[in-house]
Write an enzyme that holds these catalytic residues in place. Structure first.
Site, mmCIF file in Angstrom:
data_model
loop_
_atom_site.group_PDB
_atom_site.id
_atom_site.type_symbol
_atom_site.label_atom_id
_atom_site.label_comp_id
_atom_site.label_asym_id
_atom_site.label_seq_id
_atom_site.Cartn_x
_atom_site.Cartn_y
_atom_site.Cartn_z
ATOM 1 C CB CYS A 384 -0.781 -0.041 1.095
ATOM 2 S SG CYS A 384 -2.397 0.998 0.877
ATOM 3 C CG HIS A 510 -2.862 -3.883 2.991
ATOM 4 N ND1 HIS A 510 -2.030 -3.289 3.624
ATOM 5 C CD2 HIS A 510 -3.850 -2.494 2.852
ATOM 6 C CE1 HIS A 510 -2.204 -1.715 3.913
ATOM 7 N NE2 HIS A 510 -3.248 -1.582 3.513
ATOM 8 C CD GLU A 512 -0.751 -6.523 4.794
ATOM 9 O OE1 GLU A 512 -0.233 -6.702 3.713
ATOM 10 O OE2 GLU A 512 -0.721 -5.085 5.480
HETATM 11 N N1 GLN Z 1 -1.940 6.539 3.148
HETATM 12 C C1 GLN Z 1 -2.020 6.154 1.957
HETATM 13 C C2 GLN Z 1 -3.426 5.994 1.306
HETATM 14 O O1 GLN Z 1 -4.561 6.384 1.958
HETATM 15 C C3 GLN Z 1 -1.516 4.455 2.082
HETATM 16 C C4 GLN Z 1 -2.829 3.634 2.801
HETATM 17 C C5 GLN Z 1 -2.096 2.102 3.463
HETATM 18 O O2 GLN Z 1 -0.986 2.228 3.523
HETATM 19 N N2 GLN Z 1 -2.908 1.451 3.874
HETATM 20 O O3 GLN Z 1 -3.540 5.686 0.184
#
Ligand code: GLN
Length: 553
Positions: A384, A510, A512
């Site tokens: 992300c 994600h 994970e």
């Molecule tokens: N802050 C970033 C976004 O909102 C990444 C979010 C994250 O890593 N879950 O897109």
């Protein structure tokens, strides 16, 4: 099985005794006997969900398929039982009150006085009942957050008390998870706090049917007798749970202590199949076996609190054990890297992982870590935010413009290579408004991501507001960035990778959250394989058979 069976887990003495792990482990034990199981967590805090809480307060926010932002215990449940849970599986006091108050405002209560009993407790019971309705689970495990005696958890406990009257003894089981402190001076474990905690529970009207006694030291038979006597449970209903460094050993320990057979007997159930722990035991043995070390640098913002990266840590461990190595995570504060500190840890690492995150603190340190990984050809996995910053770094390098950035960190950047998603622009509320949950991703043939997954299309869990800005897609592609995963309409970049690099892959989602101890996630597998190669380790992977999946969940 017509009536749903319920097992309620409460905690005594202190928090953090491993109630969530116990619930997950019991879930696995029941699944191994052929039952369809789901787990629900009742969280006493007033926040509607943990999505708006600082990871320092709460640890990781675990995201479900349907986009619910939930407590990290849901991650334990999913990993132990290998189920996919839904949003009713995490209830907070905030949700319960929000619902009751909105009904009151609509006039649904026809002029009644709204009270904790019955209005709040009815709403809690409605939410508990909706677990089996929405998941089809035959046995629902319900964990109450916090410790018995907390003011906040009283309405939850009162609801659990009522459920026994509603459904009967044969359909409900109360499990109390407590802690036995060790007194060094006299070299003994103490049961008194457990007795007090059971008394407290009794004063609320709940008598535990079983006690899981967690301790850092072995619990002998006489102690079991004592707990049984003072807490008024059968001796065979006292389950010692000595701390183990191997999380996934807990189901085996509880099984050994007879928890599975006891629970079934108490609930009037017969096992549909004999549990087959062979695969699971082999996994635990493999975790215990000393293995060559593989150092992975985890460059994050909340690294003091490892729970903030719970699923990432677990996913790394799953992939590592399946490939015959011991992952050693170097927890590195990205803002330290900015000050020139911690680089020796990066240099010693065989792979670098930059997990998700929000806010600008430590961003430049993460970008520097991505630069190091790219230039030194160290395997890199960006999750992300880690993907977004990998793109920022690459853009800065190839466009020779250090001002390239995500508009999350620099509104006025001339090169907004990561930008707010159009549908996010007019959103004012912070809670539950991100792009959340499962979305499909098509893998582009011939890429590292496609090779890792081995299938053309996957579905992964998301939690973000910002995304890759397509204005830069063609240019970056010309310079060697590969957009290896796209949304089916090809509008959203879901995975990016660097062409001339052994393994530099970033995902907008994600991965994970979907890794399992017996089924490591393909991208974590590929990352660990690349790190093993980088480390020059010559090892053969153990032959780990997947633990049996008794019931399709
Ligand atoms: N802050 C970033 C976004 O909102 C990444 C979010 C994250 O890593 N879950 O897109």
């Amino acid at each position: 099985m017509s009536t749903t069976k319920y097992i309620f887990f409460t905690g005594g003495v202190v928090s953090s005794v491993g109630k969530g792990v116990t619930a997950g482990a019991v879930g696995r034990i029941l699944k191994e006997r052929g039952f369809k199981v789901a787990v629900q967590k009742l969280d006493p805090y007033i926040n509607v969900d943990p999505g708006t809480m600082s990871p320092y307060q709460h640890g990781e926010v675990f995201v479900l398929d349907d986009g619910a932002e939930t407590d990290l215990d849901l991650g334990h449940y999913e990993r132990f039982i290998d189920v996919r849970l839904n949003r009713v599986c995490n209830v907070t006091t905030g949700q319960v009150y929000a619902e009751v108050i909105s009904k009151e405002r609509r006039g649904d209560y026809l002029g009644g006085t709204i009270q904790v009993i019955p209005h709040i407790t009815n709403e809690i019971k409605r939410r508990i009942a909706s677990v089996s309705k929405t998941t089809g689970a035959e046995i629902v495990l319900v964990e109450v957050g916090g410790t018995v005696g907390d003011i906040e958890s009283l309405p939850f406990l009162e609801s659990l008390r009522q459920i026994r009257s509603d459904l009967g003894r044969e359909n409900t089981l109360y499990a109390h998870v407590t802690w036995l402190p060790y007194i060094g001076a006299t070299d003994e474990l103490k049961t008194k706090p457990t007795q007090h905690s059971v008394q407290e529970l009794r004063s609320i009207g709940i008598s535990p049917d079983m006690i899981v006694a967690r301790s850092d030291y072995p619990i002998d038979d006489s102690l079991r007798d004592k707990i049984a006597l003072f807490c008024d449970v059968e001796k065979q209903a006292v389950f010692p749970m000595v701390t183990t460094p191997i999380l996934y050993e807990v189901p085996l320990l509880l099984e050994q202590a007879g928890a599975g057979d006891y629970i079934l007997r108490r609930l009037g159930l017969e096992a549909r199949q004999k549990p087959d722990w062979s695969g699971w035991r082999k996994l635990v043995d493999e975790v215990r076996r000393p293995k060559p070390a593989l150092k992975i640098a985890l460059v994050g913002k909340y690294v003091e609190l490892h729970d903030a990266y719970m699923s990432v840590r677990e996913a790394l461990k799953h992939a590592a054990v399946h490939q015959g190595v011991e992952v050693e995570i170097e927890w590195i504060h990205s803002s330290e890297l900015e000050k020139g500190r911690g680089w020796e840890l990066i240099q010693q690492s065989h792979g670098i992982i930059v997990p998700g995150g929000f806010g600008s603190r430590g961003i430049e340190g993460k970008i520097q870590a991505a630069r190091y990984a790219r230039e030194k050809k160290v395997p890199y996995l960006g999750l992300c935010l880690g993907m977004q910053l990998m793109v920022v770094e690459f853009t800065r390098a190839v466009l020779k413009n250090e001002e390239a950035n995500s508009t999350e960190f620099d509104h006025a950047t001339p090169v907004p290579v990561i930008d707010l998603m159009p549908e996010q622009r007019d959103i004012a509320d912070m809670g539950a408004t991100m792009r959340l949950g499962l979305y499909p991703c098509e893998l582009q043939p011939g890429t590292k991501a496609a090779a890792a997954y081995g299938v053309p299309r996957v579905e992964e869990r998301h939690r973000h507001r910002f995304e890759f800005n397509n204005t830069y897609r063609q240019t970056l592609e010309e310079y060697g960035m590969v957009f290896s995963g796209l949304s089916p309409d090809r509008r959203l970049v879901e995975i990016a990778e660097i062409r001339d690099h052994p393994f530099m892959v970033g995902t907008q989602f994600h991965p994970e959250f979907l890794s399992r101890p017996n089924q490591p996630h393909p991208l974590f597998n590929a990352f660990i394989a690349a790190a093993i190669q980088n480390a020059g380790l010559d090892i053969t992977s153990p032959d780990l058979v997947p633990a049996s999946s008794a019931v399709e969940s």
